[in-house]
Write a protein that holds these residues in place. Structure first.
Motif, PDB file in Angstrom:
ATOM      1  N   ALA A 140      -7.483   7.382   8.109  1.00 36.37           N
ATOM      2  CA  ALA A 140      -8.877   7.702   8.433  1.00 36.37           C
ATOM      3  C   ALA A 140      -9.302   7.007   9.731  1.00 36.37           C
ATOM      4  CB  ALA A 140      -9.795   7.342   7.273  1.00 36.37           C
ATOM      5  N   GLY A 141      -8.395   6.978  10.685  1.00 39.08           N
ATOM      6  CA  GLY A 141      -8.709   6.397  11.987  1.00 39.08           C
ATOM      7  C   GLY A 141      -8.620   4.885  12.067  1.00 39.08           C
ATOM      8  N   GLN A 142      -8.234   4.236  10.967  1.00 38.54           N
ATOM      9  CA  GLN A 142      -8.135   2.771  10.931  1.00 38.54           C
ATOM     10  C   GLN A 142      -6.686   2.358  10.742  1.00 38.54           C
ATOM     11  OE1 GLN A 142     -10.878   0.661  11.310  1.00 38.54           O
ATOM     12  NE2 GLN A 142     -11.888   2.611  11.795  1.00 38.54           N
ATOM     13  N   PHE A 143      -6.245   1.377  11.513  1.00 32.48           N
ATOM     14  CA  PHE A 143      -4.887   0.872  11.349  1.00 32.48           C
ATOM     15  C   PHE A 143      -4.822  -0.051  10.138  1.00 32.48           C
ATOM     16  CE2 PHE A 143      -4.854   2.233  15.739  1.00 32.48           C
ATOM     17  CZ  PHE A 143      -3.692   2.982  15.744  1.00 32.48           C
ATOM     18  N   VAL A 144      -3.755   0.114   9.360  1.00 33.97           N
ATOM     19  CA  VAL A 144      -3.596  -0.625   8.111  1.00 33.97           C
ATOM     20  C   VAL A 144      -2.206  -1.252   8.094  1.00 33.97           C
ATOM     21  CG1 VAL A 144      -3.555  -0.416   5.581  1.00 33.97           C
ATOM     22  CG2 VAL A 144      -5.067   1.049   6.923  1.00 33.97           C
ATOM     23  N   ASP A 145      -2.136  -2.487   7.630  1.00 36.78           N
ATOM     24  CA  ASP A 145      -0.861  -3.168   7.462  1.00 36.78           C
ATOM     25  C   ASP A 145      -0.207  -2.737   6.154  1.00 36.78           C
ATOM     26  OD1 ASP A 145      -1.587  -4.600   9.727  1.00 36.78           O
ATOM     27  OD2 ASP A 145      -1.990  -6.473   8.644  1.00 36.78           O
ATOM     28  N   GLU A 146       1.112  -2.884   6.117  1.00 42.78           N
ATOM     29  CA  GLU A 146       1.871  -2.659   4.884  1.00 42.78           C
ATOM     30  C   GLU A 146       2.693  -3.905   4.595  1.00 42.78           C
ATOM     31  OE1 GLU A 146       3.519   1.714   4.254  1.00 42.78           O
ATOM     32  OE2 GLU A 146       4.151   0.884   6.171  1.00 42.78           O
ATOM     33  N   TYR A 147       2.891  -4.161   3.312  1.00 42.16           N
ATOM     34  CA  TYR A 147       3.851  -5.178   2.906  1.00 42.16           C
ATOM     35  C   TYR A 147       5.197  -4.504   2.698  1.00 42.16           C
ATOM     36  CZ  TYR A 147       0.046  -8.418   1.799  1.00 42.16           C
ATOM     37  OH  TYR A 147      -1.049  -9.238   1.852  1.00 42.16           O
ATOM     38  N   LEU A 148       6.253  -5.168   3.117  1.00 41.60           N
ATOM     39  CA  LEU A 148       7.609  -4.809   2.744  1.00 41.60           C
ATOM     40  C   LEU A 148       7.923  -5.678   1.536  1.00 41.60           C
ATOM     41  CD1 LEU A 148      10.347  -3.452   3.189  1.00 41.60           C
ATOM     42  CD2 LEU A 148      10.929  -5.316   4.732  1.00 41.60           C
ATOM     43  N   MET A 149       8.289  -5.029   0.430  1.00 44.03           N
ATOM     44  CA  MET A 149       8.570  -5.746  -0.803  1.00 44.03           C
ATOM     45  C   MET A 149       9.969  -5.401  -1.289  1.00 44.03           C
ATOM     46  SD  MET A 149       4.950  -5.369  -2.845  1.00 44.03           S
ATOM     47  CE  MET A 149       5.254  -6.801  -3.910  1.00 44.03           C
ATOM     48  N   SER A 150      10.567  -6.331  -2.022  1.00 44.67           N
ATOM     49  CA  SER A 150      11.894  -6.065  -2.585  1.00 44.67           C
ATOM     50  C   SER A 150      12.066  -6.793  -3.901  1.00 44.67           C
ATOM     51  CB  SER A 150      12.986  -6.492  -1.608  1.00 44.67           C
ATOM     52  OG  SER A 150      13.063  -7.908  -1.566  1.00 44.67           O
ATOM     53  N   LYS A 151      13.087  -6.328  -4.595  1.00 45.88           N
ATOM     54  CA  LYS A 151      13.526  -6.974  -5.829  1.00 45.88           C
ATOM     55  C   LYS A 151      15.046  -6.988  -5.806  1.00 45.88           C
ATOM     56  CE  LYS A 151      13.199  -6.670 -10.852  1.00 45.88           C
ATOM     57  NZ  LYS A 151      12.511  -6.005 -11.977  1.00 45.88           N
ATOM     58  N   ILE A 152      15.604  -8.166  -5.982  1.00 49.92           N
ATOM     59  CA  ILE A 152      17.062  -8.314  -6.049  1.00 49.92           C
ATOM     60  C   ILE A 152      17.455  -8.229  -7.522  1.00 49.92           C
ATOM     61  CG2 ILE A 152      19.049  -9.780  -5.506  1.00 49.92           C
ATOM     62  CD1 ILE A 152      17.516  -8.677  -3.033  1.00 49.92           C
ATOM     63  N   LEU A 153      18.391  -7.345  -7.827  1.00 48.55           N
ATOM     64  CA  LEU A 153      18.728  -7.076  -9.222  1.00 48.55           C
ATOM     65  C   LEU A 153      19.778  -8.019  -9.802  1.00 48.55           C
ATOM     66  CD1 LEU A 153      18.750  -3.168  -9.096  1.00 48.55           C
ATOM     67  CD2 LEU A 153      16.899  -4.714  -9.792  1.00 48.55           C
ATOM     68  N   PHE A 154      20.690  -8.504  -8.996  1.00 52.64           N
ATOM     69  CA  PHE A 154      21.693  -9.454  -9.490  1.00 52.64           C
ATOM     70  C   PHE A 154      22.190 -10.326  -8.387  1.00 52.64           C
ATOM     71  CE2 PHE A 154      24.055  -5.646  -8.305  1.00 52.64           C
ATOM     72  CZ  PHE A 154      25.117  -6.135  -7.571  1.00 52.64           C
TER      73      PHE A 154
END
Length: 154
Positions: A140-154
């Motif tokens: 909507a015309g506004q810049f937004v940050d994103e998180y990079l997320m992860s999960k390590i399974l083993f």
């Protein structure tokens, strides 16, 4: 109605209901062949449904190169009416079960920092924030940050 058509309608409804998915409401073009190809080629794709109505989905794509083949990038989308009922948790559990059976080591995703319900779900499922992708989305015309997320399974 075909499976592909139902899935496309789910995606289109998500585009309209939320600013947290990639497509804007008028951006997704209907192409039955492309949707069928997406369904057939997905490494993992599962939908949540109730009384024949699709309520959400999760998809997972393996890394395509030797150096990232152990990694799965996931996308999760739930209709507004389906949120808060445990469907997101159930879909993530199914993806994780599949990933473990395929000897995948890492699950990863991006989530807009303003998407508090999704962020809470991912943290509940033991995903960790690895970093911030600054101004990665324009909503909507506004810049937004994103998180990079992860999960390590083993």
């Amino acid at each position: 109605m075909t499976e592909a058509r139902h899935f496309w309608q789910l995606q289109k409804q998500l585009d309209v209901e939320t600013d947290f998915m990639m497509y804007e409401p008028d951006e997704r073009v209907y192409d039955l062949g492309r949707t069928e190809e997406l369904i057939e080629s997905a490494d993992f794709l599962m939908v949540a449904e109730e009384n024949g109505k699709l309520l959400g989905y999760i998809s997972g794509e393996r890394g395509e190169f030797r150096r990232n083949q152990h990694s799965v990038y996931l996308v999760l989308g739930l209709l507004t009416q389906a949120r808060g009922k445990g469907l997101g948790t159930a879909l993530l559990e199914q993806l994780e079960s599949w990933a473990r059976s395929e000897n995948m080591r890492r699950l990863e995703l991006t989530v807009e920092v303003t998407n508090q319900p999704a962020l809470a779900l991912y943290q509940k499922m033991n995903f960790l924030i690895e970093g911030t992708r600054r101004d990665s989305m324009c909503v909507a015309g506004q810049f937004v940050d994103e998180y990079l997320m992860s999960k390590i399974l083993f």
